[in-house]
Scaffold this motif. Structure first.
Motif, mmCIF file in Angstrom:
data_model
loop_
_atom_site.group_PDB
_atom_site.id
_atom_site.type_symbol
_atom_site.label_atom_id
_atom_site.label_comp_id
_atom_site.label_asym_id
_atom_site.label_seq_id
_atom_site.Cartn_x
_atom_site.Cartn_y
_atom_site.Cartn_z
ATOM 1 N N ASN A 13 0.802 -1.218 0.000
ATOM 2 C CA ASN A 13 0.000 0.000 0.000
ATOM 3 C C ASN A 13 0.840 1.275 0.000
ATOM 4 O OD1 ASN A 13 0.874 0.182 2.657
ATOM 5 N ND2 ASN A 13 -1.058 -0.537 3.516
ATOM 6 N N SER A 14 2.180 1.136 -0.039
ATOM 7 C CA SER A 14 3.071 2.303 -0.127
ATOM 8 C C SER A 14 4.362 1.878 -0.822
ATOM 9 C CB SER A 14 3.386 2.853 1.261
ATOM 10 O OG SER A 14 4.315 3.907 1.165
ATOM 11 N N ALA A 15 4.688 2.583 -1.883
ATOM 12 C CA ALA A 15 5.914 2.268 -2.633
ATOM 13 C C ALA A 15 7.173 2.672 -1.864
ATOM 14 C CB ALA A 15 5.884 2.966 -3.984
ATOM 15 N N ASN A 16 7.049 3.484 -0.822
ATOM 16 C CA ASN A 16 8.203 3.954 -0.049
ATOM 17 C C ASN A 16 8.657 2.960 1.014
ATOM 18 O OD1 ASN A 16 8.205 6.384 -1.475
ATOM 19 N ND2 ASN A 16 6.733 7.299 -0.056
ATOM 20 N N VAL A 17 7.897 1.906 1.230
ATOM 21 C CA VAL A 17 8.238 0.934 2.274
ATOM 22 C C VAL A 17 8.828 -0.307 1.606
ATOM 23 C CG1 VAL A 17 7.338 -0.463 4.164
ATOM 24 C CG2 VAL A 17 6.362 1.794 3.717
ATOM 25 N N PRO A 18 10.051 -0.685 1.959
ATOM 26 C CA PRO A 18 10.670 -1.874 1.360
ATOM 27 C C PRO A 18 9.922 -3.154 1.738
ATOM 28 C CG PRO A 18 12.292 -0.566 2.570
ATOM 29 C CD PRO A 18 10.961 0.006 2.871
ATOM 30 N N ALA A 19 10.052 -4.168 0.904
ATOM 31 C CA ALA A 19 9.415 -5.459 1.173
ATOM 32 C C ALA A 19 9.934 -6.043 2.482
ATOM 33 C CB ALA A 19 9.687 -6.417 0.023
ATOM 34 N N GLY A 20 9.042 -6.610 3.271
ATOM 35 C CA GLY A 20 9.415 -7.226 4.540
ATOM 36 C C GLY A 20 9.449 -6.255 5.707
ATOM 37 N N THR A 21 9.203 -4.984 5.443
ATOM 38 C CA THR A 21 9.166 -3.994 6.525
ATOM 39 C C THR A 21 7.789 -3.340 6.567
ATOM 40 O OG1 THR A 21 9.995 -2.204 5.129
ATOM 41 C CG2 THR A 21 11.631 -3.508 6.325
ATOM 42 N N PHE A 22 7.543 -2.655 7.638
ATOM 43 C CA PHE A 22 6.278 -1.950 7.858
ATOM 44 C C PHE A 22 6.595 -0.538 8.314
ATOM 45 C CE2 PHE A 22 5.672 -6.426 8.654
ATOM 46 C CZ PHE A 22 4.547 -6.714 7.908
ATOM 47 N N ALA A 23 5.625 0.349 8.212
ATOM 48 C CA ALA A 23 5.786 1.720 8.686
ATOM 49 C C ALA A 23 4.473 2.179 9.307
ATOM 50 C CB ALA A 23 6.178 2.648 7.539
ATOM 51 N N SER A 24 4.575 2.908 10.381
ATOM 52 C CA SER A 24 3.405 3.510 11.011
ATOM 53 C C SER A 24 3.869 4.679 11.868
ATOM 54 C CB SER A 24 2.624 2.487 11.839
ATOM 55 O OG SER A 24 3.364 2.094 12.965
ATOM 56 N N SER A 25 2.952 5.257 12.596
ATOM 57 C CA SER A 25 3.279 6.397 13.457
ATOM 58 C C SER A 25 3.394 5.944 14.907
ATOM 59 C CB SER A 25 2.188 7.462 13.350
ATOM 60 O OG SER A 25 2.096 7.943 12.034
ATOM 61 N N ILE A 26 4.148 6.705 15.670
ATOM 62 C CA ILE A 26 4.257 6.491 17.114
ATOM 63 C C ILE A 26 3.722 7.748 17.785
ATOM 64 C CG2 ILE A 26 5.811 6.128 19.063
ATOM 65 C CD1 ILE A 26 7.733 4.729 17.150
ATOM 66 N N TYR A 27 2.764 7.571 18.689
ATOM 67 C CA TYR A 27 2.150 8.695 19.391
ATOM 68 C C TYR A 27 2.649 8.742 20.831
ATOM 69 C CZ TYR A 27 -1.126 8.866 15.499
ATOM 70 O OH TYR A 27 -1.685 8.964 14.250
ATOM 71 N N PHE A 28 2.898 9.937 21.313
ATOM 72 C CA PHE A 28 3.291 10.153 22.706
ATOM 73 C C PHE A 28 2.179 10.956 23.368
ATOM 74 C CE2 PHE A 28 7.176 9.841 20.238
ATOM 75 C CZ PHE A 28 7.878 8.894 20.959
#
Length: 144
Positions: A13-28
């Protein structure tokens, strides 16, 4: 705390994320500050102060509150059938927004992805099946 509702990016769902990895946000979000003073908490409408609302029912429903005014209840009756209605109006209060923050697009490569409660996720495992008939608004017990 972990939150499974935060959107997670992957290579599908995102071309900027390499295969085998994930990306999301961290909230404080600060829960307390120095001295244990709470700065993030829940507030509720106090239904103990809802005498005006009760007068609008015009005797058609019975109405009461529970849990120090947190919940408002009403009951309607048609012959031997009763329906309970519940209302609650919560809100989250953050008194120290200057201490809150968000890091975006943090990538990570877990050894094993956690199971997800979302049925549309590919990591949703063994969600089970629930089959029920539609419930009627009434019931006949002990009819002869």
């Amino acid at each position: 705390m972990l939150d499974t509702g935060i959107y997670e990016y992957n290579n599908q769902n995102s071309a900027n994320v390499p295969a085998g990895t994930f990306a999301s946000s961290i909230y404080f979000v600060p829960l307390t500050i120095r001295g244990g003073f709470p700065v993030t908490y829940m507030e509720y409408v106090d239904y103990r102060q809802a005498a005006v609302d009760r007068s609008l029912l015009q005797g058609k429903e019975d109405w009461w509150w529970t849990d120090s005014g947190m919940y408002s209840w009403a009951i309607t009756q048609e012959k031997w059938c009763y329906q309970l209605h519940l209302k609650i109006e919560p809100r989250v209060v953050l008194r120290a927004p200057q201490l809150a923050g968000k890091l975006q697009y943090v990538t990570y490569s877990p050894l094993q992805h956690l199971r997800e409660p979302d049925p549309s996720s590919p990591y949703h495992v063994d969600g089970g099946v629930s089959l029920r008939t539609s419930a009627a608004a009434y019931s006949v017990w002990g009819s002869r």
